[in-house]
Scaffold this motif. Structure first.
Motif, mmCIF file in Angstrom:
data_model
loop_
_atom_site.group_PDB
_atom_site.id
_atom_site.type_symbol
_atom_site.label_atom_id
_atom_site.label_comp_id
_atom_site.label_asym_id
_atom_site.label_seq_id
_atom_site.Cartn_x
_atom_site.Cartn_y
_atom_site.Cartn_z
ATOM 1 N N LEU A 256 0.736 -1.112 0.098
ATOM 2 C CA LEU A 256 -0.159 -0.090 0.024
ATOM 3 C C LEU A 256 0.955 1.222 -0.043
ATOM 4 C CD1 LEU A 256 -2.353 1.798 0.731
ATOM 5 C CD2 LEU A 256 -1.975 1.136 3.312
ATOM 6 N N LEU A 257 0.692 2.128 -1.010
ATOM 7 C CA LEU A 257 1.475 3.412 -0.995
ATOM 8 C C LEU A 257 0.736 4.429 -0.302
ATOM 9 C CD1 LEU A 257 4.066 3.935 -2.531
ATOM 10 C CD2 LEU A 257 2.632 4.591 -4.557
ATOM 11 N N HIS A 258 1.464 4.940 0.832
ATOM 12 C CA HIS A 258 0.558 5.971 1.466
ATOM 13 C C HIS A 258 1.216 7.141 1.784
ATOM 14 C CE1 HIS A 258 -1.933 7.482 4.736
ATOM 15 N NE2 HIS A 258 -2.639 6.289 4.712
ATOM 16 N N GLY A 259 0.549 8.303 1.641
ATOM 17 C CA GLY A 259 0.921 9.685 1.532
ATOM 18 C C GLY A 259 1.381 10.400 2.902
ATOM 19 N N THR A 260 1.798 9.578 3.891
ATOM 20 C CA THR A 260 2.094 10.007 5.207
ATOM 21 C C THR A 260 3.283 11.075 5.336
ATOM 22 O OG1 THR A 260 1.970 7.640 6.111
ATOM 23 C CG2 THR A 260 2.895 9.253 7.729
ATOM 24 N N ILE A 261 3.239 12.146 5.918
ATOM 25 C CA ILE A 261 4.438 13.155 6.129
ATOM 26 C C ILE A 261 4.966 13.258 7.269
ATOM 27 C CG2 ILE A 261 3.275 14.362 3.972
ATOM 28 C CD1 ILE A 261 2.737 16.738 5.815
ATOM 29 N N LEU B 233 6.887 9.988 1.473
ATOM 30 C CA LEU B 233 6.986 11.320 1.670
ATOM 31 C C LEU B 233 7.159 11.637 3.103
ATOM 32 C CD1 LEU B 233 3.678 12.596 -0.232
ATOM 33 C CD2 LEU B 233 5.921 12.201 -1.124
ATOM 34 N N ALA B 234 7.596 10.487 3.819
ATOM 35 C CA ALA B 234 7.753 10.576 5.195
ATOM 36 C C ALA B 234 8.849 11.502 6.074
ATOM 37 C CB ALA B 234 8.196 8.883 5.860
ATOM 38 N N ALA B 235 9.828 12.112 4.779
ATOM 39 C CA ALA B 235 10.817 13.045 5.167
ATOM 40 C C ALA B 235 10.462 14.180 4.932
ATOM 41 C CB ALA B 235 12.163 12.550 4.568
ATOM 42 N N LEU B 236 9.048 14.536 4.329
ATOM 43 C CA LEU B 236 8.912 15.825 3.697
ATOM 44 C C LEU B 236 7.761 16.646 4.681
ATOM 45 C CD1 LEU B 236 8.507 15.424 0.064
ATOM 46 C CD2 LEU B 236 10.518 15.878 1.337
ATOM 47 N N ARG B 237 7.957 17.838 4.880
ATOM 48 C CA ARG B 237 6.928 18.492 5.373
ATOM 49 C C ARG B 237 5.991 19.213 4.111
ATOM 50 N NH1 ARG B 237 7.668 18.847 10.601
ATOM 51 N NH2 ARG B 237 10.008 19.062 11.273
ATOM 52 N N LYS B 238 4.871 19.861 4.539
ATOM 53 C CA LYS B 238 3.865 20.323 3.554
ATOM 54 C C LYS B 238 4.505 20.977 2.494
ATOM 55 C CE LYS B 238 -0.403 19.432 3.373
ATOM 56 N NZ LYS B 238 -0.899 18.214 3.794
ATOM 57 N N THR C 74 5.192 15.460 9.497
ATOM 58 C CA THR C 74 4.373 16.215 10.502
ATOM 59 C C THR C 74 3.300 15.415 10.920
ATOM 60 O OG1 THR C 74 4.555 17.996 8.952
ATOM 61 C CG2 THR C 74 3.286 18.441 10.977
ATOM 62 N N ASP C 75 2.819 14.480 10.261
ATOM 63 C CA ASP C 75 1.791 13.494 10.719
ATOM 64 C C ASP C 75 2.584 12.670 11.860
ATOM 65 O OD1 ASP C 75 0.281 14.351 8.882
ATOM 66 O OD2 ASP C 75 0.542 12.678 7.513
ATOM 67 N N ILE C 76 3.988 12.213 11.481
ATOM 68 C CA ILE C 76 4.650 11.212 12.324
ATOM 69 C C ILE C 76 4.879 11.827 13.631
ATOM 70 C CG2 ILE C 76 6.716 9.895 12.562
ATOM 71 C CD1 ILE C 76 6.496 9.445 9.290
ATOM 72 N N GLU C 77 5.480 13.057 13.401
ATOM 73 C CA GLU C 77 5.826 13.868 14.807
ATOM 74 C C GLU C 77 4.684 14.175 15.778
ATOM 75 O OE1 GLU C 77 9.519 16.700 12.912
ATOM 76 O OE2 GLU C 77 7.597 17.425 12.990
ATOM 77 N N GLU C 78 3.530 14.683 15.005
ATOM 78 C CA GLU C 78 2.426 14.789 15.985
ATOM 79 C C GLU C 78 1.790 13.733 16.618
ATOM 80 O OE1 GLU C 78 -0.346 17.879 14.617
ATOM 81 O OE2 GLU C 78 0.970 18.944 15.227
ATOM 82 N N THR C 79 1.933 12.650 15.895
ATOM 83 C CA THR C 79 1.275 11.423 16.517
ATOM 84 C C THR C 79 2.050 10.771 17.634
ATOM 85 O OG1 THR C 79 0.197 10.839 14.223
ATOM 86 C CG2 THR C 79 0.381 8.971 15.854
#
Ligand code: XMP
Length: 310
Positions: free
Chosen positions: A124-129, A166-171, A131-136
């Motif tokens: 599954l290809l997912h668009g997690t960025i 995209l896990a290394a990128l911010r918006k 900021t999502d990871i940090e805030e979670t």
């Protein structure tokens, strides 16, 4: 960051990880999932199957708009109608975290799990960025799309592996990549919209009727503030009735909050000082929605408020 190089690396990485297999991804129309779709398509072509899941929580005309936009880019998107499943999972749920959990479970375990099994996809290809990871991880938000970071073994629980290019990128980085990939401005510059969609903008129970109200209010706010230059703007439906007067009669009707904020990356937010005329115009249009008799403007920065209400 060198974004051209980032794209090349991610495309190569996706190809290497996936080998000859099939990949599936869910496109919501937001910038993150759109970039992931374009990257995946560049890496895999027809071996990427992209679906738009209609969860009953999306904005007006969203499904058709997304299918058409990507069709013009040469990417086929299948529209999956899962409205009943989401609405029944949300029935009677008022607690904000339980609401998010119901959406996560319906999405990953039921609807997406089924689609993955049917498609034979192993990834599954997912668009997690980032900021999502940090805030979670910080416990600020239970993002609906963060699973591995919370120690959930998706392979075991859901039967597929997740790729998060995209896990290394911010918006701001994601928008840059969107421009470089040739996505239309309508996508690359689009304001953020949360994974739980309009359910994040309904305080209390999510019903079809309440969704229709907040959907109409959202369309009004998005139209009126399209040129505001703000980071994000929205309409929220509260869970209370206010007294009003209409046609000479006392009535009890719903309350809509309008929120419009400046932010760099959604970690902090300041309220936009909108012109009074604009606020009055929005108010006039909002209180013309059946069942609504009050419109409020939210002056709270983040922190202490979050951007969304749920
Ligand atoms: P909050 O409400 O936590 O929102 O201040 C910060 C930013 O994240 C968006 N948001 C989400 N995005 N899935 C997403 O993909 C989610 O579950 C989610 N919740 C909030 C929100 O719109 C804002 O831009």
């Amino acid at each position: 960051m060198d974004y051209e190089r980032f794209i090349e690396e991610q495309v190569a990485d996706i190809r290497r990880t996936v080998g000859g297999g099939l990949v599936i991804n869910a496109l919501s129309g937001g910038v993150d999932s759109s970039v992931v779709t374009a990257l995946g398509h560049r890496a895999l072509g027809e071996r990427l199957k992209t679906v738009f899941i209609d969860n009953a929580l999306m904005r007006e005309g969203e499904g058709q708009r997304v299918v058409k936009t990507f069709d013009e880019l040469g990417v086929k998107v299948d529209l999956v109608d899962a409205r009943r499943e989401f609405l029944s999972a949300l029935k009677g749920v008022t607690d904000p975290e339980k609401k998010r959990q119901a959406i996560t479970d319906t999405f990953y375990k039921k609807v997406f799990g089924r689609l993955v099994r049917e498609s034979g996809a192993k990834f599954l290809l997912h668009g997690t960025i980032l900021t999502d990871i940090e805030e979670t991880v910080a416990g600020i938000k239970r993002q609906h799309n963060i699973l591995a970071q919370l120690g959930i073994d998706v392979q075991r629980e859901y039967g597929y592996a997740v790729l998060e290019p995209l896990a290394a990128l911010r918006k701001d980085g994601v928008r840059e990549v969107a421009r470089l990939l040739g996505l239309p401005r309508l996508i690359s510059e689009r304001i953020p919209f949360p994974g739980p969609a309009l359910a994040a903008r309904i305080v209390g129970e999510v019903t079809e009727e309440r969704l229709a109200t907040v959907r109409t209010a959202t369309a009004i706010v998005e139209e009126e503030l399209a040129d505001s230059g703000a980071f994000q703007y929205m309409a929220v439906l509260l869970n209370d009735l206010a007294t009003g007067i209409r046609g000479g009669k006392r009535e009890f009707a719903q309350i809509i909050v309008v929120r419009c904020i400046h932010s760099v990356d959604a970690r902090e937010a300041a309220v936009v000082r909108l012109p009074w005329d604009k606020l009055e115009k929005i108010c006039r249009r909002i209180v013309a929605i059946p069942g609504v008799n009050r419109c409020l403007y939210d002056l709270t920065p983040k922190p202490p408020a979050t951007i969304e209400y749920v």
